[in-house]
Design a protein around this motif. Structure first.
Motif, short mmCIF file in Angstrom:
data_model
loop_
_atom_site.label_atom_id
_atom_site.label_comp_id
_atom_site.label_asym_id
_atom_site.label_seq_id
_atom_site.Cartn_x
_atom_site.Cartn_y
_atom_site.Cartn_z
N GLN A 110 -12.39 -2.64 -6.76
CA GLN A 110 -13.18 -3.21 -5.68
C GLN A 110 -12.40 -4.35 -5.00
OE1 GLN A 110 -16.08 -1.91 -4.80
NE2 GLN A 110 -16.28 -0.50 -6.53
N PHE A 111 -12.18 -5.44 -5.74
CA PHE A 111 -11.55 -6.63 -5.17
C PHE A 111 -10.14 -6.35 -4.67
CE2 PHE A 111 -9.17 -10.60 -5.44
CZ PHE A 111 -10.03 -11.50 -4.83
N ASP A 112 -9.31 -5.74 -5.51
CA ASP A 112 -7.91 -5.52 -5.13
C ASP A 112 -7.79 -4.60 -3.92
OD1 ASP A 112 -4.95 -5.78 -5.86
OD2 ASP A 112 -5.20 -3.62 -5.84
N ARG A 113 -8.59 -3.57 -3.87
CA ARG A 113 -8.49 -2.63 -2.75
C ARG A 113 -8.81 -3.31 -1.43
NH1 ARG A 113 -11.11 3.05 -5.06
NH2 ARG A 113 -9.49 3.43 -6.64
N SER A 114 -9.86 -4.11 -1.42
CA SER A 114 -10.27 -4.77 -0.18
C SER A 114 -9.33 -5.91 0.19
CB SER A 114 -11.70 -5.28 -0.31
OG SER A 114 -12.13 -5.87 0.89
N THR A 115 -9.08 -6.81 -0.76
CA THR A 115 -8.22 -7.95 -0.45
C THR A 115 -6.77 -7.52 -0.21
OG1 THR A 115 -7.89 -8.37 -2.82
CG2 THR A 115 -9.66 -9.60 -1.71
N GLY A 116 -6.35 -6.47 -0.90
CA GLY A 116 -5.00 -5.97 -0.68
C GLY A 116 -4.81 -5.44 0.74
N LYS A 117 -5.81 -4.73 1.23
CA LYS A 117 -5.74 -4.20 2.60
C LYS A 117 -5.78 -5.34 3.61
CE LYS A 117 -7.76 0.32 1.54
NZ LYS A 117 -8.95 1.20 1.70
N LEU A 118 -6.63 -6.34 3.35
CA LEU A 118 -6.70 -7.49 4.26
C LEU A 118 -5.37 -8.24 4.30
CD1 LEU A 118 -10.17 -9.26 3.87
CD2 LEU A 118 -9.13 -8.39 5.96
N ALA A 119 -4.82 -8.49 3.12
CA ALA A 119 -3.54 -9.20 3.05
C ALA A 119 -2.45 -8.42 3.78
CB ALA A 119 -3.15 -9.45 1.60
N PHE A 120 -2.46 -7.12 3.62
CA PHE A 120 -1.46 -6.29 4.30
C PHE A 120 -1.59 -6.42 5.82
CE2 PHE A 120 -0.30 -2.08 6.16
CZ PHE A 120 1.06 -2.14 5.91
N GLU A 121 -2.83 -6.40 6.31
CA GLU A 121 -3.05 -6.46 7.76
C GLU A 121 -2.75 -7.83 8.35
OE1 GLU A 121 -3.68 -4.14 9.90
OE2 GLU A 121 -4.03 -2.46 8.54
N VAL A 122 -3.20 -8.89 7.68
CA VAL A 122 -3.12 -10.23 8.30
C VAL A 122 -1.92 -11.06 7.85
CG1 VAL A 122 -5.63 -10.24 8.61
CG2 VAL A 122 -4.63 -11.37 6.61
#
Length: 216
Positions: A110-122
């Motif tokens: 849950q956490f890693d998938r969402s925060t990982g995608k956000l970190a990748f984008e921003v």
């Protein structure tokens, strides 16, 4: 020469997860940088250590492991009497370990998938001259808020996400959390009192400061 070796990049969240575990355990190790910019993680000799061509790879003598969470569990179990106790030792151990394991799974799925995608984008896309996708960011913002609502409830019941003591479940959050707390998304965490207190606690750990210093 240290018997433990970590092959990876200090910018990689998965590599950071292993590094902070080693520092929490106060273990000597050798860090072997892998130049991901030139694709060294996709070539020999690295792919002999991780056939998926992803950092990190970990060596303990004749044992080679990949997948950061499997590595941290190995380190925690084989060095249970050293450094920080990252496993659950309070009775009833099976039940409390099961709860910790649930939150380790939550972090991974849950956490890693969402925060990982956000970190990748921003963070990472701008770093490498790529264009951020606003639709992807908006989607992950919604997901992250829902996840943090669940965390707020959990952390109102327990000081740490996996139980009453700092454990692998908390430690696994540090890399992505560390990156996002340097962005405007910091407000998502700080707006929730129990989440905010938890973040301040785990981000202040000396082992994490050592990992951050490696990124500089």
């Amino acid at each position: 020469m240290a018997p433990l070796k970590v092959h990876g990049s200090p910018l990689s969240t998965a590599t950071q997860r292993v590094l902070v575990c080693l520092y929490e355990k106060d273990l000597d190790f050798e860090f072997v940088p892998v130049n991901m910019a030139t694709g060294d993680h996709k070539k020999e000799p690295f792919v002999s250590r991780n056939p998926f061509g992803q950092v990190p790879a970990f060596e303990d003598g004749d044992l080679t492991l990949f997948e950061s969470r499997a590595i941290t569990q190995y380190i925690a179990h084989t060095n249970a009497d050293k450094g920080t106790q990252l496993l659950i030792m309070e009775e009833p151990i099976p039940k409390k370990m099961a709860i910790m394991s649930v939150w380790m799974e939550v972090e991974a799925h849950q956490f890693d998938r969402s925060t990982g995608k956000l970190a990748f984008e921003v963070i990472f896309k701008p770093m490498f001259g790529m264009t951020t996708d606003p639709a992807a960011v908006a989607e992950e913002e919604v997901k992250l808020n829902k996840i943090l609502d669940v965390y707020e409830v959990r952390l109102a019941q327990s000081k740490y996400i996996g139980g009453d003591s700092f454990s692998l479940a908390d430690m696994h959050h540090l890399p992505n959390l560390g990156y996002l707390m340097e962005t405007p998304y910091k407000s998502y965490f700080e707006s929730r009192p129990h989440v905010s207190a938890w973040c301040k606690d785990i981000l202040a750990r000396p082992a994490w400061a050592k990992v951050k210093a490696m990124k500089a």
